[in-house]
Enzyme design. Structure first.
Site, PDB file in Angstrom:
ATOM      1  N   GLU A 134       1.828   5.709   7.719  1.00 12.28           N
ATOM      2  CA  GLU A 134       3.241   5.838   7.315  1.00 12.28           C
ATOM      3  C   GLU A 134       3.946   6.902   8.135  1.00 12.28           C
ATOM      4  O   GLU A 134       5.123   6.764   8.477  1.00 12.28           O
ATOM      5  CB  GLU A 134       3.346   6.158   5.819  1.00 12.28           C
ATOM      6  CG  GLU A 134       2.678   5.132   4.890  1.00 12.28           C
ATOM      7  CD  GLU A 134       3.089   3.704   5.181  1.00 12.28           C
ATOM      8  OE1 GLU A 134       4.254   3.470   5.559  1.00 12.28           O
ATOM      9  OE2 GLU A 134       2.228   2.801   5.049  1.00 12.28           O
ATOM     10  N   GLY A 186       0.830  -1.207   0.000  1.00 10.70           N
ATOM     11  CA  GLY A 186       0.000   0.000   0.000  1.00 10.70           C
ATOM     12  C   GLY A 186       0.858   1.248   0.000  1.00 10.70           C
ATOM     13  O   GLY A 186       0.628   2.183  -0.761  1.00 10.70           O
ATOM     14  N   ALA A 187       1.861   1.237   0.876  1.00 14.96           N
ATOM     15  CA  ALA A 187       2.755   2.385   1.011  1.00 14.96           C
ATOM     16  C   ALA A 187       3.970   1.918   1.794  1.00 14.96           C
ATOM     17  O   ALA A 187       3.962   0.838   2.369  1.00 14.96           O
ATOM     18  CB  ALA A 187       2.059   3.526   1.747  1.00 14.96           C
TER      19      ALA A 187
HETATM   20 ZN   LIG Z   1       3.397   0.004   8.233  1.00 13.11          ZN
END
Ligand SMILES: [Zn+2]
Length: 844
Positions: free
Chosen positions: A290, A253-254
């Protein structure tokens, strides 16, 4: 597989000078890495993977070396142990694997372009430069980049660029950090920047295939998240900037690279004028996740991968803490209940699941640690349980000390518990060990026996299981004070029920707020009491009732027949979280019916009954000023009405399609997918199919693309299915990062299932080659197991996957998923007649 020794025990780097010269045209790069450090032994090993090593020097002298590819190692014999400077020159290929240094492809105005980015977690830094590629081996980095540059390109890294000389971009020295967090990128990027109250530069970057205003939402959330964490952690953000970069090709996802976070485009960019609320919430939580890592994970890093949960569970909790502070109207903790809590309770009930803390050495198994439902979802739920236990003040005080003690260094789970324990005066570690080291979770049975109220814990399973006598220390959060705060025994008698009921004046309940990781099985007396008073329940309690009963039904502890009628009693709720839970449970009834049967017809009528009043209330178009709950509920009820083949709903969706056929992307984003799906299913033909597929290829709006993908995969036409499956391996149409979603949708379509299943079996080698080294690879198996439900498919699944049981990283997933399908097949066999009879009687 070679014996795994931690290379850090032999050589401890302090500083890296890395120079890379990248040639996109030839898909190659050359590099020179100079590592200053301390050799503890004369023979040292340095990680490399797929690098062609040209020379190795120590303190300016050429020295002998050997390559051990099985161990990803360069073995070097130094003249002596002690402080040394090792210089390695090498070259390597750029590959399209979304790991190491890799190109991302995109198109602007019909011209194909690429940007270069990096993905080094878990152990892919060694594919970019020789290093001690272990989280404990923290060092500082000087990065210098040269590439086949043309005017208009931007170069980004963890730290600010200092200067450009002779085409080489020099970046400022990093702080002390782990190799897996190093990152850089370059290409024709656009960016927007702002500054936090404390002076940290915040930026969002993307390709020029996007409208500039798609960067605004992410920029705002990123800025406010950094400000929130500086205040919550009481620890300043440690770097001069925080860049967010959307990459067109991205596997996970990131990724929380320190100072240069990379994202899937779908999780950073959005059209501020036409994006569904749940998508905005998702993007905000990903960014907040994040950025939570910039401290928890980056500033203080797990010592070894076995404590990966420290990083991920924590960031997964903090994303909700932060977004709840930034956007209180969203009531994001309700979403936590229908996403993370549900995922954790479901997967953690299968025998053979991993515990949150797992010992691991083999690199392939390190990647398999990233079990979203366990390390992320369950782990975050356990931390939510800790937070509820110790309170926010102690949490913040403990974290402040934890960061102060371990910053620029590493820590273990025990270090966190001791910091939180000191701050709260509660022995957090003792309680949490039972949750972290053991797989699974308990069901607490509450019953009235001979007039006595009794509670008892036992591990909860869905499917075949070996009872192992596990017990937990359970924060009970009961509605009666008589119940202990923490249940440590297997069984406790709470006293005379009639007297307790009288004294408390409310039904007996456990896990009020649903913050502890267990489910409750009430006996008939207690459940009836709760249901008779259900109007007094808040939304989360209603969701909890539905969720727990559904799980108990999956675990064959109650019959599904008791769950179905309950759905109708909550069907007119105005709460999004209740409706989400309700339709999640209702969706589970679909497995009991065969396609095109009378039973399916009855179930559709049941869905119609559930949704009709809500469809009438909410309609297809958002009303001015309507509540978030209504916005979030609408997609569920429209989807139910279309599943029910409600003629008015089909006609309404068709009318919306017709009216917007020239500008489909502009259809309201929250209902667009239903309009497109309806059109393909009921009014589809080749030309519509081609038109949508072309729109998919052209669009850079990830939400719109996901809607088209879902619609096309729903076609009933065998030729069009075959055409789609051909595109699975055409990266110009379907990017490898998006393939799993396509595969899932076609496999879930009764008319596409056989073709999709044939494809993955026939082309497994291609898939392994394309995405096999990837952290997400095993989820292809999970996807299959989430759909299959017949004895025939179970047998085919076993036939195909059992021979792959020995593949490193796949073993657990195959075993787990076999059990998942087995238990579903058994459940259907056992319950389907009763469930279908119950549905038939409800709709009469
Ligand atoms: Zn993470």
């Amino acid at each position: 597989m070679a014996e795994l020794t931690r290379f850090y025990t032999m050589f401890q780097p302090a500083h890296y000078d890395i120079f890379l010269d990248i040639n996109r045209e030839e898909k190659q790069f050359t590099g020179k890495a100079t590592i200053t450090g301390n050799a503890r032994e004369q023979l040292i090993s340095i990680h490399q993977k797929n690098l062609k090593i040209l020379s190795v020097q120590a303190d300016g002298q050429n020295i002998p070396f050997t390559i051990d590819n099985d161990a990803d190692a360069i073995r070097i014999s130094l003249a002596k142990a002690g402080d040394t400077k090792v210089t390695i020159t090498y070259k390597a290929d750029l590959t399209d694997t979304m790991m190491g240094i890799y190109p991302s492809y995109y198109t602007v105005d019909g011209v194909k372009k690429q940007i270069i980015g990096t993905q080094f977690e878990t152990n892919f830094a060694r594919q970019a430069f020789p290093c001690i590629d272990e989280p404990e081996a923290k060092a500082t980095f000087d990065i210098a980049l040269k590439f086949d540059e043309h005017p208009g390109e931007i170069t980004l890294s963890n730290m600010p660029e200092l200067r450009v000389k002779d085409g080489v971009h020099y970046f400022d020295t990093t702080v002390r950090m782990s190799t897996y967090l190093v990152a850089f990128a370059f290409g024709e990027l656009q960016g927007k920047q702002t500054t936090t109250k404390s002076g940290v530069k915040i930026g969002v970057f993307a390709t020029k295939a996007h409208q500039a205003n798609e960067l605004d939402f992410g920029l705002d959330i990123a800025k406010r998240s950094i400000e929130f964490y500086e205040e919550f952690y009481q620890t300043p953000y440690p770097l001069p900037h925080s860049w967010q970069l959307a990459l067109p090709d991205f596997s996970a996802g990131a990724m929380e690279n320190w100072g240069l976070v990379t994202y899937r485009e779908a999780y950073l960019l959005l059209d501020p004028d036409n994006t569904a609320l749940d998508m905005k919430q998702l993007v905000a939580t990903v960014i907040a996740h994040e950025l939570a890592h910039q401290w928890f994970g980056d500033l203080v890093t797990m010592k070894w991968w076995d404590d990966l949960w420290l990083n991920e569970s924590f960031a997964n909790m903090m994303e909700y803490v932060a977004v709840d502070a930034l956007e209180p109207d969203w009531r994001i903790w309700e979403t936590f209940q229908t996403s993370e809590v549900l995922a954790a309770l479901q997967r953690d009930a299968t025998d053979g699941v991993q515990s949150v803390h797992v010992n691991v050495e083999n690199p392939a198994e390190i990647d398999a640690l990233f079990d979203g439902a366990i390390v992320y979802a369950k782990g975050s739920r356990l931390l939510v349980m800790v937070r509820a236990l110790i309170g926010d003040d102690a949490l913040r005080a403990g974290l402040k000390n934890y960061f102060a003690t371990h910053q620029f260094n590493n820590a273990t789970g025990a270090d966190l518990w001791s910091a939180l324990g000191d701050a709260s005066g509660i022995d957090v570690g003792a309680i949490m060990n039972s949750w972290l080291e053991q797989p699974g979770y308990p069901v607490v049975t509450a019953s009235v026996n001979d007039g006595q109220l009794v509670i008892e814990q036992q591990q909860f399973f869905i499917g075949k299981a070996q009872e192992a006598g596990r017990q937990w220390q359970i924060p009970l959060n009961s509605s009666y004070e008589t119940a202990p705060a923490i249940l440590t025994a297997k069984k406790v008698v709470l006293g005379d029920y009639a007297a307790l009921r009288q004294k408390n004046g409310v039904p007996f309940r456990l896990n009020v707020g649903n913050n502890s990781h267990f489910i409750v099985k009430y006996d008939k007396t207690l459940l009836t009491d709760i249901l008779d008073n259900s109007t007094a329940l808040d939304s989360i309690s209603k969701l909890q009732l539905l969720q727990d009963l559904r799980l108990l039904a999956e675990g064959k502890q109650v019959s599904y027949v008791t769950v179905a009628p309950l759905l109708l009693s909550f069907a007119d709720s105005h709460s999004a979280v209740v409706n989400t839970a309700l339709y999640q449970v209702a969706g589970n009834l679909k497995k009991f019916v065969t396609p095109d049967s009378d039973e399916e017809k009855n179930l559709k009528a049941f869905f119609n009954k559930l949704s009709a009043a809500q469809v009438a209330r909410l309609g297809w178009k958002a009303k001015d000023g309507e509540s978030n709950d209504d916005q979030l509920t609408r997609p569920y009820v429209l989807s139910a009405a279309l599943y029910a083949e409600n003629a008015d709903a089909i006609a309404a969706a068709h009318a919306l399609f017709t009216a917007n056929s020239k500008q489909l992307a502009a259809l309201p984003a929250d209902i667009r997918v239903f309009v497109l799906r309806n059109e393909v299913k009921h009014f589809g033909n080749d030309s519509l199919f081609d038109k949508l597929l072309e729109a998919y290829r052209q669009s850079s709006d990830a939400s719109y693309k996901a809607d088209i993908s879902s619609a096309l995969a729903n076609t009933t036409d065998a030729n069009l299915i075959a055409h789609l499956i051909e595109k699975f391996e055409d990266a110009d149409t379907i990017k490898p990062q998006d393939l799993r979603a396509w595969f899932r949708s076609v496999l879930a379509n009764k008319d596409g299932q056989q073709a999709a299943w044939d494809w993955i079996r026939d082309d497994w080698q291609w898939l392994e080659k394309t995405v096999g080294g990837d952290m997400e690879f095993t989820t292809y198996i999970t996807v299959i197991a989430s759909i299959f439900r017949t004895p025939k498919r179970l047998a085919e699944f076993k036939n195909f996957f059992e021979p792959k049981l020995e593949t490193p990283g796949l073993t657990r997933e195959i075993k787990m998923d076999t059990k998942v399908i087995e238990s579903r097949v058994e459940l259907i066999e056992r319950e389907k007649d009763a469930v279908n009879a119950a549905i038939a009687s409800i709709i009469e």
